[in-house]
Design a protein around this motif. Sequence first.
Motif, PDB file in Angstrom:
ATOM      1  N   ASN A  66       8.261   2.151   4.625  1.00 24.44           N
ATOM      2  CA  ASN A  66       8.681   1.568   5.707  1.00 24.44           C
ATOM      3  C   ASN A  66       9.001   0.383   5.177  1.00 24.44           C
ATOM      4  OD1 ASN A  66       8.301   3.499   7.775  1.00 24.44           O
ATOM      5  ND2 ASN A  66       5.986   2.895   7.829  1.00 24.44           N
ATOM      6  N   GLN A  67       8.246  -0.467   4.197  1.00 26.44           N
ATOM      7  CA  GLN A  67       8.712  -1.726   3.864  1.00 26.44           C
ATOM      8  C   GLN A  67       9.981  -1.506   3.113  1.00 26.44           C
ATOM      9  OE1 GLN A  67       4.659  -2.328   1.780  1.00 26.44           O
ATOM     10  NE2 GLN A  67       5.791  -4.451   1.496  1.00 26.44           N
ATOM     11  N   GLU A 101       0.811   3.767   1.651  1.00 31.17           N
ATOM     12  CA  GLU A 101       1.307   4.535   3.018  1.00 31.17           C
ATOM     13  C   GLU A 101       2.022   3.911   3.459  1.00 31.17           C
ATOM     14  OE1 GLU A 101      -1.776   3.448   1.708  1.00 31.17           O
ATOM     15  OE2 GLU A 101      -3.509   5.127   2.074  1.00 31.17           O
ATOM     16  N   SER A 102       2.518   2.621   3.252  1.00 30.09           N
ATOM     17  CA  SER A 102       3.514   1.827   3.951  1.00 30.09           C
ATOM     18  C   SER A 102       4.501   1.348   3.139  1.00 30.09           C
ATOM     19  CB  SER A 102       2.735   0.546   4.498  1.00 30.09           C
ATOM     20  OG  SER A 102       2.366  -0.186   3.619  1.00 30.09           O
ATOM     21  N   MET A 144       0.845  -1.365  -0.123  1.00 30.53           N
ATOM     22  CA  MET A 144       0.112  -0.077   0.161  1.00 30.53           C
ATOM     23  C   MET A 144       0.678   1.263  -0.031  1.00 30.53           C
ATOM     24  SD  MET A 144      -2.507  -1.185   3.059  1.00 30.53           S
ATOM     25  CE  MET A 144      -0.967  -1.704   3.892  1.00 30.53           C
TER      26      MET A 144
END
Lengths: 495, 495
Positions: free
Chosen positions: B308-309, B304-305, B302
């Motif tokens: 971070n991933q 949004e993440s 996604m």
Amino acid sequence: MTIQGDVPGSLPQSYASLGALFAEMSEFLPADRISREAGTCWAYGMDNSRLHHPADIVAFPLDHDEVQRVVRCARRHSVPITTRGRGTGTAGGSVPLQGGVVVVMDRMNQVLEFRPEDRLIRVQTGIINADVQRIVSAAGFFWPPDPTSNALCTVGGNLGCNAAGPHAVKYGTTRENVLGLKAVAGTGATVIAGTETTKGVVGYDLTRLLIGAEGTLGIITEATLKLTPLPDARCLIRAFYPNMHAASQAVSRLMNQPATPAAIEFIDGNALNLMRSHSTNPDALAIPESAGALLMIEVDGMSESLANQTDLIQAAARGDTDEQAALISLEIARTPQEMALLWSARKALSPTLRLVAPKKINEDVVVPVSRVPLLITALDEIALRHSVKIVNFGHAGNGNIHVNLLIDPDDPAQSAAADDALAEVFSTVLALKGTLSGEHGIGAVKREYIRDEIAPETLLLMHGIKHVFDPDGIMNPGKKIPDAIAPPAKPGKSK
Amino acid sequence: MTIQGDVPGSLPQSYASLGALFAEMSEFLPADRISREAGTCWAYGMDNSRLHHPADIVAFPLDHDEVQRVVRCARRHSVPITTRGRGTGTAGGSVPLQGGVVVVMDRMNQVLEFRPEDRLIRVQTGIINADVQRIVSAAGFFWPPDPTSNALCTVGGNLGCNAAGPHAVKYGTTRENVLGLKAVAGTGATVIAGTETTKGVVGYDLTRLLIGAEGTLGIITEATLKLTPLPDARCLIRAFYPNMHAASQAVSRLMNQPATPAAIEFIDGNALNLMRSHSTNPDALAIPESAGALLMIEVDGMSESLANQTDLIQAAARGDTDEQAALISLEIARTPQEMALLWSARKALSPTLRLVAPKKINEDVVVPVSRVPLLITALDEIALRHSVKIVNFGHAGNGNIHVNLLIDPDDPAQSAAADDALAEVFSTVLALKGTLSGEHGIGAVKREYIRDEIAPETLLLMHGIKHVFDPDGIMNPGKKIPDAIAPPAKPGKSK
């Protein structure tokens, strides 16, 4: 127990050579790992169904070779074999309905190899599911199948029934989480199936053929389990809806966006009513007055992205507009303590059901996710028509519904009504293109209904496979797939 | 083509009743959907292997019933059937080595049912993989299997070989992404296997048995595919390492944390050298001087993440300390244009290999991820010992290595050296507990090596299954599993 006399898989009910078989098995099994003692044979004649039949011989092998010797001995004497882990199954799959040898796998509980660097663990199948989780979690992994009984049930039982529990919606079922296995076929042959790798297409897929076969093709002695890295964060959403229709629409929305929840459990209005009326402290359950359905939605992932995932999932649970959502209330638990508190409402359900109907019938049907509301509506009508109280909960993300018929089977009228209701439940499930068992298995109790789901030509091929693996019909006879010839219909039955 | 005379599955090489068979088939197949014309029969005698044998009759069915009638007719006349999609397979699986009927599936390309709300699409198996992707992406989904040939290959071919391509590391292989199927067994029976649901344990798992069977048990006519929501963001990391050992350690780190990449492709030092020396514009490739291995790591999720991933994955690709990582350089492409540029280096490889060795041998072995460096080291030694140039690339997250032997098979000395080298490659793979094919299939070319991987007792059970589904041995004879009796060893061969 009625035995069909003229069909493959049936065996004589008394075995002339049990003494000789016991003597042969005693040559390689010491006295503390084989028994003919009546108490032991009685104890190993039950599981978590209401069926019982004592074993004639109980064996406790320690490794693949001993299992193979047991199967070869039993085959020589045409004595049936029923394999069991901890007997948590509810379909009678591990009850020795025709007597014979019960092979108890729970001493085969060794870890043979643990290679986190290859995301795999190889175990003997008598190991308890929770023990696997404990061992692999130390290295940052988990094995996704975790049925509710995971503190007690064996990996072998999980494989036998393809039982996976609530997290299958995100992580797949048991068959998606096993790389390979070792087994003893009913012929006595060793089967080595699958790989240590996540890709492989050499030979036919005997791994998945044996998974879900409920011990009717052979005994799985060792399994190479595919591990998944543990998410490092988790939260739990509890959402109340006015009815199952609104809750099911929420489930469809949840399954229609990229942040797949780790679990989507549901409880229907009848179950909520039971919880309300039987709780000693109904206020603590905090079930809104108007609630007719509850979803428990677990979110897991990396701590850095959990908030984003949770936002997406929360939005799907709420819906875009008031009309669509019809949500009553939604809470999010973020700490282990808060999550335990929210789960408490759900966990109060099972004891309550036992209290109301100690011998309730618990089915395990599955329908496509979008058809859950149709099933729930039909179940309400069936309950009304047959005056049987039906309570539903289950794994909504997979469309896997635990249908509980709250009857007393010792009351003939209630039992007859339940039989009729059950037949209608099953035909409704099949009309909705569902399946009769998600993961509890067929065992003995659902076996004759299978004919309604599997077409005769396909069933014939399954009988062919059974014959290849178990030509003498000694492996768990009377279970899983119905005999080639249907038994005569009972008078007065529609089926 | 040598035929084993005395084993199940072998058929006479000439079929007395071809004329009668053609006449019978012409009763239900119009003239534009059946052919005995030499040019057509020749054209449908090849696939992407170097094997060729003309068909005697080519049939173009439109639906399950027509396929069933073809199988029943052919069985009556004991004429073999070879099923093909678009012929992209490299193992000869769709070459009619014994002549007979070729069933061409590519006109069976209809979508039968698309239900995004249940995350499934039901298709005829002649549909092209990319067409499925196009249809389901409009509703926000994808079907994870996407072999490199996905613009051309059929879903039926993907199922036949369990071919999944680069994204299997995150999303599983074909067998993990199919819910159920409809097929015609070699007996002529209709098989209806699986469910429309993600859980189900009724009957034996014929779905996975037919997946990967390469048309030797029956013809899969329809499939219910399990869909996954499309990630809405993607990026690509390109990381250079001094050698495969360092790159493999990075792969182990990548697989040992919760952010599983969508793909981890690798290219070895020999391949990088080839790319450098044959590129018209080597500077554009931007391969560092000291690079001995390349990883291409795709991240999806996604939006949004994703950041971070990507951070987690980048950290794993780099390693904790300089010593561990031995990373030379790492770039991240975030836009489609940047990603296309990075992929260009990888995509330059295949044309280069074709240029250097137009008839190269391309194998498709798999080893546990942690053992990839051991395999690469062994491959270097084998190449040296047999004076055969070997270039490796592939799907590192699954341990799936494409081993390319750059030889000219028309040169007898090179061909003999390649045979010997290949035998050593396979024995090394098996010694590392790997498997001989990840997804290209066994077809005709690897068939005799299978005996080294599958134990005789297990092979016997596979023959039993083959006999149940195809008692007359008409389905794709000479493919997939070796005959029950091994052919005599060739003089001067170690095998």
